[in-house]
Motif scaffolding. Structure first.
Motif, PDB file in Angstrom:
ATOM      1  N   GLY A 209      -5.478  -2.577  -4.623  1.00  0.00           N
ATOM      2  CA  GLY A 209      -6.458  -3.100  -3.646  1.00  0.00           C
ATOM      3  C   GLY A 209      -6.001  -4.347  -2.885  1.00  0.00           C
ATOM      4  O   GLY A 209      -5.337  -4.942  -3.257  1.00  0.00           O
TER       5      GLY A 209
ATOM      6  N   GLN B 118       3.431  -6.346  -6.114  1.00  0.00           N
ATOM      7  CA  GLN B 118       2.344  -5.783  -6.698  1.00  0.00           C
ATOM      8  C   GLN B 118       2.754  -4.716  -7.423  1.00  0.00           C
ATOM      9  O   GLN B 118       3.162  -3.860  -6.706  1.00  0.00           O
ATOM     10  CB  GLN B 118       1.072  -5.627  -5.568  1.00  0.00           C
ATOM     11  CG  GLN B 118      -0.101  -5.281  -6.007  1.00  0.00           C
ATOM     12  CD  GLN B 118      -1.123  -4.691  -4.970  1.00  0.00           C
ATOM     13  OE1 GLN B 118      -0.391  -4.191  -3.917  1.00  0.00           O
ATOM     14  NE2 GLN B 118      -2.235  -4.805  -5.011  1.00  0.00           N
TER      15      GLN B 118
ATOM     16  N   GLY C  94       0.850  -1.349  -0.042  1.00  0.00           N
ATOM     17  CA  GLY C  94      -0.108  -0.026   0.046  1.00  0.00           C
ATOM     18  C   GLY C  94       0.914   1.311   0.124  1.00  0.00           C
ATOM     19  O   GLY C  94       2.135   1.133   0.317  1.00  0.00           O
TER      20      GLY C  94
ATOM     21  N   GLY D 218       0.362   4.061   2.101  1.00  0.00           N
ATOM     22  CA  GLY D 218       0.779   4.540   3.306  1.00  0.00           C
ATOM     23  C   GLY D 218       0.628   6.029   3.262  1.00  0.00           C
ATOM     24  O   GLY D 218       1.374   6.648   3.915  1.00  0.00           O
ATOM     25  N   THR D 219      -0.487   6.458   2.476  1.00  0.00           N
ATOM     26  CA  THR D 219      -0.717   7.877   2.506  1.00  0.00           C
ATOM     27  C   THR D 219      -0.889   8.605   3.871  1.00  0.00           C
ATOM     28  O   THR D 219      -0.542   9.801   3.745  1.00  0.00           O
ATOM     29  CB  THR D 219      -1.934   8.373   1.440  1.00  0.00           C
ATOM     30  OG1 THR D 219      -2.968   7.597   1.850  1.00  0.00           O
ATOM     31  CG2 THR D 219      -1.457   7.964  -0.062  1.00  0.00           C
ATOM     32  N   ARG D 220      -1.585   8.024   4.663  1.00  0.00           N
ATOM     33  CA  ARG D 220      -1.862   8.638   6.003  1.00  0.00           C
ATOM     34  C   ARG D 220      -0.693   8.935   6.719  1.00  0.00           C
ATOM     35  O   ARG D 220      -0.808   9.673   7.758  1.00  0.00           O
ATOM     36  CB  ARG D 220      -2.817   7.912   6.682  1.00  0.00           C
ATOM     37  CG  ARG D 220      -4.258   7.747   6.242  1.00  0.00           C
ATOM     38  CD  ARG D 220      -5.241   6.585   6.820  1.00  0.00           C
ATOM     39  NE  ARG D 220      -4.857   5.335   6.472  1.00  0.00           N
ATOM     40  CZ  ARG D 220      -5.529   4.342   6.836  1.00  0.00           C
ATOM     41  NH1 ARG D 220      -6.336   4.603   8.012  1.00  0.00           N
ATOM     42  NH2 ARG D 220      -4.887   3.204   6.582  1.00  0.00           N
TER      43      ARG D 220
END
Ligand code: UTP
Length: 289
Positions: A111, A106, A14, A16-18
């Protein structure tokens, strides 16, 4: 016959935008809680459940997650020379047996469902656990071990579930429930991130699963769901009725370390429970808060 659980898939691809900007040049899963990166909490929990084969689903810029589980020759030699025994012991816990960890890529973060599908050759025909490393589960027996025990009895799919506040159902995969003995609940339906008004219950799936390879067929169709992503929840919903499917109210506390507040809560809880830090952290909190 119920096949034994030996494999685990850990999706770490992912964005990790947060946690930007921290995750600009470093994977979220390498963020430490006290002195261990998130990924190690997940690997330790899987090892404690008897898992012997690990597959990281990674992405560009995340190679240090793989290096982390390698032997650090130079560092070890220097520590040995300087007689730093306790540092060497700390390093030991970050290794896995030779050949037991593989990684697949990936290429695009399409997703969670797509990430799991990327591990299809590793999974083969076997049951497997999924651990999302941004969830730390502490304070009980290994959560995956608890799921594995249920799986040995029921077969099929078993997921860890938590009751969540009714106004937060839109952050989780939510269960439609059948028979419920207060601990184990039969799952009759699943909805990904429903609005509170549409949620069939307030029982949410957290980042721990034991699934059979039956999930690969619906995943291979790569249908997109909420947020335009290939959702694992949607694929799981498709196998309900075909394989047994249960949710377990596990023993322990889950910290959502993919979220800033959850990450900070984990730092406090994990440090307070440490014999070497607990007293000092408590006294600091009393003074500071
Ligand atoms: P999250 O949605 O919580 O993680 O996915 P994220 O996308 O990295 O974080 P934010 O929301 O942008 O801050 C849960 C898990 O699934 C993995 C993530 O790495 C995380 O461990 N994941 C998610 C993938 O591996 N691939 C994806 O395409 C999506």
């Amino acid at each position: 016959m119920i096949k034994p659980l030996r494999k685990a898939v850990l999706p770490v691809a992912g964005l990790g935008t947060r946690f930007l900007p921290a995750t600009k040049a470093m994977p979220k899963e390498m963020l430490p809680v006290v002195d261990k990166p998130l990924i190690q909490y997940a690997i330790d929990e899987a090892k404690a459940a008897g898992i012997e084969e690990f597959c990281l689903v990674t992405a560009r810029g995340k190679d240090n997650l793989i290096d982390y589980f390698d032997v650090a020759y130079e560092l070890e030699a220097t520590l040995r020379e300087r007689g730093k025994i306790s540092s060497m012991a700390a390093l030991e816990s970050s290794s896995v047996p030779a050949g037991s960890l593989v990684a697949v890529r990936q290429q695009n973060p399409l997703g969670l469902g797509h990430a799991i599908w990327c591990a299809r050759n590793f999974i083969g025909d076997d049951p497997f656990a999924i651990l999302l490393p941004d969830d730390i589960v502490s304070g009980g027996r290994s959560c995956v071990a608890q799921l594995a025990d249920v799986y040995q009895q029921t077969g099929g799919n078993v997921v860890a579930v938590d009751e969540v506040p009714a106004d937060r159902t839109d952050r989780y995969g939510i269960l439609k429930t059948g028979k419920d003995d207060g601990s184990l609940v039969e799952i009759t339906g699943l909805v990904e991130k429903p609005k509170p008004a549409d949620a069939p219950s307030n029982l949410a799936i957290i980042g721990r699963y034991v699934l059979t390879a039956d999930i690969l067929k619906p995943l291979s169709e790569q249908k997109t769901g909420v947020g335009g992503e290939v959702q694992l929840t949607d694929a799981m919903a498709e196998v309900i009725g075909k394989v047994p499917f249960h949710g377990l109210r596990y023993e322990g506390t889950r910290f959502d370390c993919g979220d800033k507040l959850g990450f900070l809560e984990a730092q406090i809880a994990m440090s307070v429970s440490r014999p070497d830090l607990g007293a000092a952290v408590r006294s600091f909190l009393k003074k500071y808060v």
